[in-house]
Design a protein around this motif. Structure first.
Motif, PDB file in Angstrom:
ATOM      1  N   ALA A 103       7.108  -9.717  -3.072  1.00 15.09           N
ATOM      2  CA  ALA A 103       6.774  -9.752  -4.496  1.00 15.09           C
ATOM      3  C   ALA A 103       5.820  -8.614  -4.830  1.00 15.09           C
ATOM      4  O   ALA A 103       4.617  -8.730  -4.642  1.00 15.09           O
ATOM      5  N   GLN A 104       6.364  -7.523  -5.313  1.00 16.89           N
ATOM      6  CA  GLN A 104       5.565  -6.348  -5.582  1.00 16.89           C
ATOM      7  C   GLN A 104       4.691  -6.544  -6.825  1.00 16.89           C
ATOM      8  O   GLN A 104       4.891  -7.456  -7.610  1.00 16.89           O
ATOM      9  N   GLU A 105       3.743  -5.630  -6.975  1.00 17.13           N
ATOM     10  CA  GLU A 105       2.703  -5.797  -7.974  1.00 17.13           C
ATOM     11  C   GLU A 105       3.001  -5.130  -9.312  1.00 17.13           C
ATOM     12  O   GLU A 105       2.483  -5.551 -10.340  1.00 17.13           O
ATOM     13  N   PHE A 106       3.819  -4.078  -9.325  1.00 18.65           N
ATOM     14  CA  PHE A 106       3.908  -3.232 -10.510  1.00 18.65           C
ATOM     15  C   PHE A 106       5.257  -3.278 -11.216  1.00 18.65           C
ATOM     16  O   PHE A 106       6.312  -3.415 -10.601  1.00 18.65           O
ATOM     17  N   ASN A 107       5.142  -3.151 -12.512  1.00 28.05           N
ATOM     18  CA  ASN A 107       6.288  -2.893 -13.369  1.00 28.05           C
ATOM     19  C   ASN A 107       5.979  -1.585 -14.089  1.00 28.05           C
ATOM     20  O   ASN A 107       5.510  -1.573 -15.229  1.00 28.05           O
ATOM     21  N   ALA A 108       6.213  -0.486 -13.389  1.00 29.73           N
ATOM     22  CA  ALA A 108       5.815   0.837 -13.880  1.00 29.73           C
ATOM     23  C   ALA A 108       7.000   1.563 -14.511  1.00 29.73           C
ATOM     24  O   ALA A 108       8.140   1.438 -14.060  1.00 29.73           O
ATOM     25  N   VAL A 109       6.685   2.321 -15.533  1.00 33.76           N
ATOM     26  CA  VAL A 109       7.661   3.216 -16.152  1.00 33.76           C
ATOM     27  C   VAL A 109       7.148   4.637 -15.963  1.00 33.76           C
ATOM     28  O   VAL A 109       6.035   4.959 -16.380  1.00 33.76           O
ATOM     29  N   VAL A 110       7.942   5.464 -15.310  1.00 35.38           N
ATOM     30  CA  VAL A 110       7.552   6.845 -15.021  1.00 35.38           C
ATOM     31  C   VAL A 110       8.441   7.790 -15.819  1.00 35.38           C
ATOM     32  O   VAL A 110       9.661   7.623 -15.873  1.00 35.38           O
ATOM     33  N   GLN A 111       7.808   8.759 -16.420  1.00 35.13           N
ATOM     34  CA  GLN A 111       8.537   9.782 -17.173  1.00 35.13           C
ATOM     35  C   GLN A 111       8.105  11.159 -16.701  1.00 35.13           C
ATOM     36  O   GLN A 111       6.907  11.448 -16.627  1.00 35.13           O
ATOM     37  N   VAL A 112       9.069  12.002 -16.369  1.00 36.27           N
ATOM     38  CA  VAL A 112       8.791  13.383 -16.000  1.00 36.27           C
ATOM     39  C   VAL A 112       9.300  14.270 -17.120  1.00 36.27           C
ATOM     40  O   VAL A 112      10.500  14.312 -17.408  1.00 36.27           O
ATOM     41  N   ASN A 113       8.398  14.953 -17.773  1.00 36.58           N
ATOM     42  CA  ASN A 113       8.724  15.807 -18.918  1.00 36.58           C
ATOM     43  C   ASN A 113       8.701  17.264 -18.478  1.00 36.58           C
ATOM     44  O   ASN A 113       7.641  17.811 -18.167  1.00 36.58           O
ATOM     45  N   ALA A 114       9.872  17.886 -18.434  1.00 30.83           N
ATOM     46  CA  ALA A 114       9.980  19.281 -17.992  1.00 30.83           C
ATOM     47  C   ALA A 114      10.580  20.160 -19.075  1.00 30.83           C
ATOM     48  O   ALA A 114      11.149  21.215 -18.784  1.00 30.83           O
ATOM     49  N   GLN A 115      10.414  19.766 -20.326  1.00 34.00           N
ATOM     50  CA  GLN A 115      11.080  20.489 -21.406  1.00 34.00           C
ATOM     51  C   GLN A 115      10.539  21.899 -21.615  1.00 34.00           C
ATOM     52  O   GLN A 115      11.223  22.756 -22.206  1.00 34.00           O
ATOM     53  N   ASN A 116       9.329  22.151 -21.136  1.00 34.17           N
ATOM     54  CA  ASN A 116       8.752  23.486 -21.299  1.00 34.17           C
ATOM     55  C   ASN A 116       8.934  24.375 -20.074  1.00 34.17           C
ATOM     56  O   ASN A 116       8.363  25.470 -20.011  1.00 34.17           O
ATOM     57  N   VAL A 117       9.704  23.893 -19.105  1.00 33.57           N
ATOM     58  CA  VAL A 117       9.955  24.668 -17.896  1.00 33.57           C
ATOM     59  C   VAL A 117      11.328  25.322 -17.979  1.00 33.57           C
ATOM     60  O   VAL A 117      12.329  24.655 -18.268  1.00 33.57           O
TER      61      VAL A 117
END
Length: 301
Positions: free
Chosen positions: A24-38
């Motif tokens: 039973a893990q601890e996190f409900n994480a949402v990760v976003q990687v924004n590379a629009q300026n690369v």
């Protein structure tokens, strides 16, 4: 390098994570990687990084506690890439954390922090492993540091200094990561760093921050459904405790951290519902967080 990438591609991620995912893990994480300026025609590696980071956080067992689904910690991490070259990433990271309020569907924001000096190497499809006793790489250390910092802050809202063991674990990560020579892990790296964040969390100089985290949430927010007026008075009293911290270290990182997360909520609490005397609170808020003064003006005396 290409051969290594192909090797990692054929390792199903679920196999790497199956042992920890069974618990039973601890996190409900949402990760976003924004590379629009690369300027990178092929955006695949950024999507892979985003997915891998999110699965690493959500599928790893970080503590000895078992969390039910409704107890999982909600957080978001937004990584804005400003530079990418040959598997090296640079940018900044915004970490946000909230915590549920008892007898309510509301989640209270408790941590909102921007790390402006993020840099690491990432080989596409490379697996993530957290080793508590060994430095693996800067990306793993970054993620793990903020995971334990969030666990610490979350724990501090439920009992007095309840997140101590997790802040200590974050300190261990800081110590191990200092061998990497990456910015943010050392005392000499300046202000607003991971080192300073963790050092302030564990310092008695800033003890009121963690004391207020507990009182504000467990004594105040969690009692709102029972007696709104009493809860507002308790929350006001807890905020006023930060005056002692401010007199010692005005405009400290840890104090700004509190109000960056709570300013909008404080305004909402004291702008409606049963009326309480907020004159002392409003005057104190102007001193404690002058950068939020435009918000404090919305609190009506």
């Amino acid at each position: 390098m290409k051969l290594l990438k192909e090797f990692f591609k054929v390792i199903p991620l679920f196999i790497l994570l199956c042992v920890s995912a069974a618990q039973a893990q601890e996190f409900n994480a949402v990760v976003q990687v924004n590379a629009q300026n690369v300027a990178q025609p092929d955006q695949t590696i950024f999507r892979t990084l985003e997915t891998s980071m999110q699965e690493f956080i959500n599928n790893t067992k970080w503590t000895q506690q078992d969390y039910r689904d409704e107890e999982k910690i909600n957080c978001s991490i937004v990584f804005v890439i400003t530079d990418y070259d040959n598997d090296r990433f640079k940018g900044n990271m915004q970490i946000s954390l909230s915590r549920p309020v008892y007898n309510s569907s509301y989640s209270s924001p408790i941590f909102n922090f921007k790390d402006s000096n993020i840099e690491f190497e990432y080989l596409e499809f490379a697996p993530f492993f957290y080793n508590a006793n060994q430095y693996e790489n800067n990306l793993t250390s970054l993620i793990s540091f903020y995971i334990y910092t969030m666990l610490g802050i979350d724990g501090d809202t439920f009992s007095l200094n309840g997140g101590q063991q997790y802040h200590v674990e974050a300190q261990r990560i800081v110590s191990l990561a200092q061998q990497s020579n990456s910015v943010g892990w050392k005392a000499t790296d300046g202000q607003g760093t991971r080192f300073q964040l963790n050092d302030d969390m564990l310092s008695q100089t800033f003890k009121e921050y963690r004391e207020v985290l507990y009182g504000y949430h467990s004594k105040g927010m969690d009692t709102f459904a029972d007696d709104q007026k009493k809860a507002k008075l308790l929350i006001s009293a807890e905020i006023l405790k930060l005056k002692a911290l401010n007199s010692r270290r005005p405009n400290s990182l840890i104090q700004r951290l509190f109000f960056d997360a709570k300013a909008d909520e404080i305004v909402s609490i004291f702008s409606g519902g049963p009326a309480v005397d907020v004159r002392d609170l409003k005057n104190a808020l102007q001193q404690l967080a002058p950068n939020q003064s435009s918000k404090w003006r919305n609190i009506k005396v």
